[in-house]
Structure formats: C-alpha cells, structure tokens
Design a protein around this motif. Structure first.
Motif, PDB file in Angstrom:
ATOM      1  N   VAL A   1      51.161  34.318  37.292  1.00  0.00           N
ATOM      2  CA  VAL A   1      51.920  35.284  38.091  1.00  0.00           C
ATOM      3  C   VAL A   1      51.027  36.135  38.997  1.00  0.00           C
ATOM      4  CG1 VAL A   1      53.875  35.359  36.505  1.00  0.00           C
ATOM      5  CG2 VAL A   1      51.986  36.973  36.204  1.00  0.00           C
ATOM      6  N   ARG A   2      49.725  36.106  38.781  1.00  0.00           N
ATOM      7  CA  ARG A   2      48.778  36.804  39.638  1.00  0.00           C
ATOM      8  C   ARG A   2      47.442  36.079  39.559  1.00  0.00           C
ATOM      9  NH1 ARG A   2      51.937  39.075  41.913  1.00  0.00           N
ATOM     10  NH2 ARG A   2      52.287  41.256  42.181  1.00  0.00           N
ATOM     11  N   SER A   3      46.746  36.033  40.662  1.00  0.00           N
ATOM     12  CA  SER A   3      45.409  35.469  40.718  1.00  0.00           C
ATOM     13  C   SER A   3      44.544  36.349  41.604  1.00  0.00           C
ATOM     14  CB  SER A   3      45.426  34.050  41.298  1.00  0.00           C
ATOM     15  OG  SER A   3      46.030  33.158  40.408  1.00  0.00           O
ATOM     16  N   GLY A   4      43.269  36.344  41.328  1.00  0.00           N
ATOM     17  CA  GLY A   4      42.339  37.115  42.142  1.00  0.00           C
ATOM     18  C   GLY A   4      40.928  36.923  41.633  1.00  0.00           C
ATOM     19  N   GLY A   5      40.062  37.807  42.062  1.00  0.00           N
ATOM     20  CA  GLY A   5      38.673  37.789  41.623  1.00  0.00           C
ATOM     21  C   GLY A   5      38.471  38.780  40.498  1.00  0.00           C
ATOM     22  N   LYS A   6      37.213  39.136  40.272  1.00  0.00           N
ATOM     23  CA  LYS A   6      36.897  40.060  39.183  1.00  0.00           C
ATOM     24  C   LYS A   6      37.573  41.415  39.370  1.00  0.00           C
ATOM     25  CE  LYS A   6      32.582  41.642  41.211  1.00  0.00           C
ATOM     26  NZ  LYS A   6      31.159  41.792  41.060  1.00  0.00           N
ATOM     27  N   GLU A   7      37.925  41.750  40.622  1.00  0.00           N
ATOM     28  CA  GLU A   7      38.595  43.012  40.889  1.00  0.00           C
ATOM     29  C   GLU A   7      39.951  43.079  40.189  1.00  0.00           C
ATOM     30  OE1 GLU A   7      37.630  40.844  43.367  1.00  0.00           O
ATOM     31  OE2 GLU A   7      35.714  41.827  43.749  1.00  0.00           O
ATOM     32  N   LEU A   8      40.621  41.927  40.060  1.00  0.00           N
ATOM     33  CA  LEU A   8      41.915  41.896  39.376  1.00  0.00           C
ATOM     34  C   LEU A   8      41.745  42.290  37.909  1.00  0.00           C
ATOM     35  CD1 LEU A   8      44.938  41.367  39.223  1.00  0.00           C
ATOM     36  CD2 LEU A   8      44.438  38.911  39.005  1.00  0.00           C
ATOM     37  N   ALA A   9      40.687  41.848  37.278  1.00  0.00           N
ATOM     38  CA  ALA A   9      40.427  42.217  35.882  1.00  0.00           C
ATOM     39  C   ALA A   9      40.217  43.723  35.754  1.00  0.00           C
ATOM     40  CB  ALA A   9      39.219  41.453  35.343  1.00  0.00           C
ATOM     41  N   LEU A  10      39.510  44.299  36.707  1.00  0.00           N
ATOM     42  CA  LEU A  10      39.276  45.751  36.685  1.00  0.00           C
ATOM     43  C   LEU A  10      40.584  46.513  36.892  1.00  0.00           C
ATOM     44  CD1 LEU A  10      35.963  45.818  38.751  1.00  0.00           C
ATOM     45  CD2 LEU A  10      36.215  46.206  36.283  1.00  0.00           C
ATOM     46  N   GLU A  11      41.423  46.005  37.777  1.00  0.00           N
ATOM     47  CA  GLU A  11      42.723  46.641  38.028  1.00  0.00           C
ATOM     48  C   GLU A  11      43.607  46.569  36.782  1.00  0.00           C
ATOM     49  OE1 GLU A  11      46.092  46.739  41.575  1.00  0.00           O
ATOM     50  OE2 GLU A  11      44.698  45.051  41.479  1.00  0.00           O
TER      51      GLU A  11
END
Length: 168
Positions: A139-149
């Motif tokens: 439902v969501r994909s991204g880089g390491k920033e997504l994990a931080l968010e």
C-alpha cells in the motif's frame, strides 16, 4: 531457533553445505574450514563458537549471529529475515547488522527481504526499498525516508489501498 544439543555448529554447517552440493560432489574438509573461518572472520565471530552445540544455551544475540553465519555459508539467492532485531540489545543489534551488511557487500549477495521489528535496525542496515503491506498488498513504497516517517507517525495515516490506485 531450535536447540540441537550434541551437534556442533561446525558439523551442522558442514552437513548443510554438503546437502546443497550436487549429487556425487565431495566436500573438501580443508576447503570447508578455510571458507568457514573466512566467513567467521568477516562476521567477527570467535573461532571457539564452532565447537558449541547449535543454539544450546545461546543468548538472543548468539542465536542471531549463528543465523547470519548460516546465511553466509549457505549463500542463498534470497533470504527472508523476519524480525531479526527482536530480542537484541543495542550491541548485538549492531554486530548482527554488520554481518548482514558484510554479506550484502560480498561477491554474490542474496536478495534480502528484511522485516524489522523496529526502525532502529534500519539505522544500521540501510534498505534499498521500503514497502508497507496491508491485507497482503503493498500500500506504500519508498526509500529509507518512508521508514523514518512510519517511526514518527505510526501506520494510521496510510490509506489501505494498493500502490497506484487513486481514490475517486
């Protein structure tokens, strides 16, 4: 991981490596130990470790290090690592992450699907991609920033729809 009293790590790994070899192919003892010790050095594991029985009386960190050594020796094409950080103190977490990073930097790194318990592991193992699954769908994909968010906000803000699907 299961405890296997009476079976040394060295013998367990030798049997596992032999089982993955082609039928009729022989495992050279000298070559095996040379490779084992090289992997242990890469992972900063003391050589005395190989004489211990598999997972028998191991701490959480020792069990995880044994798993990473198995991955290094068996050289899978793909590794699924579920909650690798669960139960580890900060020192053990760092050591395990260094081992995973050493394997990732090797000549034949496996694809790794890492499912962390906490974002903290991703401070040490920087992901190439971060995906959020819900109901079996990404439902969501991204880089390491997504994990931080996700660490900052939790999961409540994420809409439960597959990536690429727009709300009307």
């Amino acid at each position: 991981p299961s405890e296997i009293p009476g079976v040394s790590i060295a013998n367990f790994l030798r049997a596992a490596v032999q089982a993955r070899m082609a039928e009729g192919e022989e495992l050279d003892a000298t070559g095996y130990y040379k490779r084992l010790y090289a992997k242990m050095d890469m992972l900063k594991i003391d050589r005395k470790f190989t004489a211990r029985a598999v997972n028998d009386g191991f701490s959480g960190g020792e069990k995880k290090r044994c798993e990473i050594l198995q991955m290094a020796m068996l050289e899978p094409k793909m590794a699924l690592m579920d909650e690798t950080d669960s139960g580890l103190d900060i020192d053990a977490l760092r050591i395990v992450a260094e081992g995973v990073n050493a394997i990732r930097a090797g000549a034949r790194p496996p694809g790794i699907l890492l499912i962390p318990h906490y974002q903290r592991l991703l401070d040490y193992i920087v992901p190439d991609f971060v995906h959020v699954l819900s109901a079996g769908r990404i439902v969501r994909s991204g880089g390491k920033e997504l994990a931080l968010e996700l660490e900052a906000k939790g999961y409540g803000w994420i809409e439960d729809e597959p990536v690429g699907v727009k709300n009307p």
